[in-house]
Scaffold this active site. Structure first.
Site, PDB file in Angstrom:
ATOM      1  N   GLU A 222      -0.610   2.072   3.572  1.00  0.00           N
ATOM      2  CA  GLU A 222      -0.999   3.372   4.113  1.00  0.00           C
ATOM      3  C   GLU A 222      -0.176   4.417   3.353  1.00  0.00           C
ATOM      4  OE1 GLU A 222      -0.745   5.886   8.333  1.00  0.00           O
ATOM      5  OE2 GLU A 222       0.338   3.992   8.086  1.00  0.00           O
TER       6      GLU A 222
ATOM      7  N   ASP B 148       5.018  12.274  13.229  1.00  0.00           N
ATOM      8  CA  ASP B 148       6.046  11.473  12.567  1.00  0.00           C
ATOM      9  C   ASP B 148       7.446  11.806  13.049  1.00  0.00           C
ATOM     10  OD1 ASP B 148       4.388   9.954  10.731  1.00  0.00           O
ATOM     11  OD2 ASP B 148       3.920  11.886   9.837  1.00  0.00           O
TER      12      ASP B 148
END
Length: 261
Positions: A49, A60
């Protein structure tokens, strides 16, 4: 069945669960990130990814945020990134690369153009965590036209009816966030939370015909083993980046071997 789903099904014949590793394009430099991707592919990871950086990566945790900000000190170009990933994809046909980013840089690039260029470079999956499916009709049409899988995310707090809808629309794989919050450290190993994760994945399986990938907080072999038989892909993000930051490619590969082999 989509190309990504078919690839996953074939790989699972010989493996109990597949490994997806996360790399930030351009961190700590473009050359070094591409070298790290190539090393991962040489080691036989099933998926990479690749995150195209954005200044405000809302899903994140601190490790990936810092890597994105460092990468953005350079001038990065989506089209060049896709071309470079395409070269890797052609060099390593036994693995697959998916591109992850946020809507802002991809919208500027053009979502239909993104699907077209991804198809040309054999990047068969796209992950845009901040694009709600209700606003994605044209994006979905472009992905369908170019045989690209738009990968949707669900979380433990996704309402049941919405989870069922997203699971039923998944094609390449469904990205299941293992816990609420951002990427990074996790404490979901205790028995109550293990049971909760099991129930969550069982609920998803009632609605999803596509493979199931699980990420966010995976750091220990016991967590990977817990997923066997309940998910198809284990996604390693912040833990791999932390290992890389501490000991370079060698430490990253050691972590992958520890978790998956």
């Amino acid at each position: 069945m989509s190309q990504l789903a078919e690839f996953t099904q074939q790989k699972l014949i010989n493996k109990p669960i597949l490994a997806m590793t996360h790399v930030v394009y351009g961190y700590p430099s473009i050359t070094e990130s591409l070298s790290w991707m190539r090393r991962l592919l040489e080691e036989g990871v099933d998926f990479i990814e690749v995150q195209f950086p954005f200044s405000d990566p809302v899903a994140d945790g601190p490790s990936i945020v810092a890597a994105c900000h460092k990468a953005l000190e350079q001038t990065l170009d989506v089209d060049t990134c896709l071309s470079q990933l395409g070269e890797l994809s052609r060099d390593f046909p036994e693995s697959r690369i998916v591109l992850m980013s946020y809507l802002n840089p991809m919208y500027r690039f053009g979502l239909e153009k993104l699907a077209k260029r991804a198809s040309e470079e054999k990047i068969l999956g796209l992950i845009l965590p901040d694009l709600p499916i209700e606003s994605a009709k044209q994006y979905q049409q472009a992905c369908h036209q170019y045989h690209i899988d738009p990968v949707w995310l669900v979380t433990p707090v996704t309402p049941a009816d919405r989870l069922a809808m997203l699971a039923s629309q998944a094609s390449g794989f469904l990205y299941c966030v293992a816990r609420s919050g951002v990427t990074g450290n996790s404490s979901h190993e205790d028995k109550a939370k293990e049971a909760s994760l099991d129930d969550y994945l069982a609920q998803i399986k009632q609605h999803a015909s596509a493979p199931i990938g699980v990420g966010f907080g995976l750091r220990k072999r016991a967590q990977i083993e817990q997923l066997i038989g309940k998910a198809d892909i284990a996604i390693l993000g912040s833990a791999l980046l932390d290992a890389y930051n501490q000991g370079g490619q060698k430490a990253g590969i050691e972590l992958i071997n520890e978790l998956f082999h």
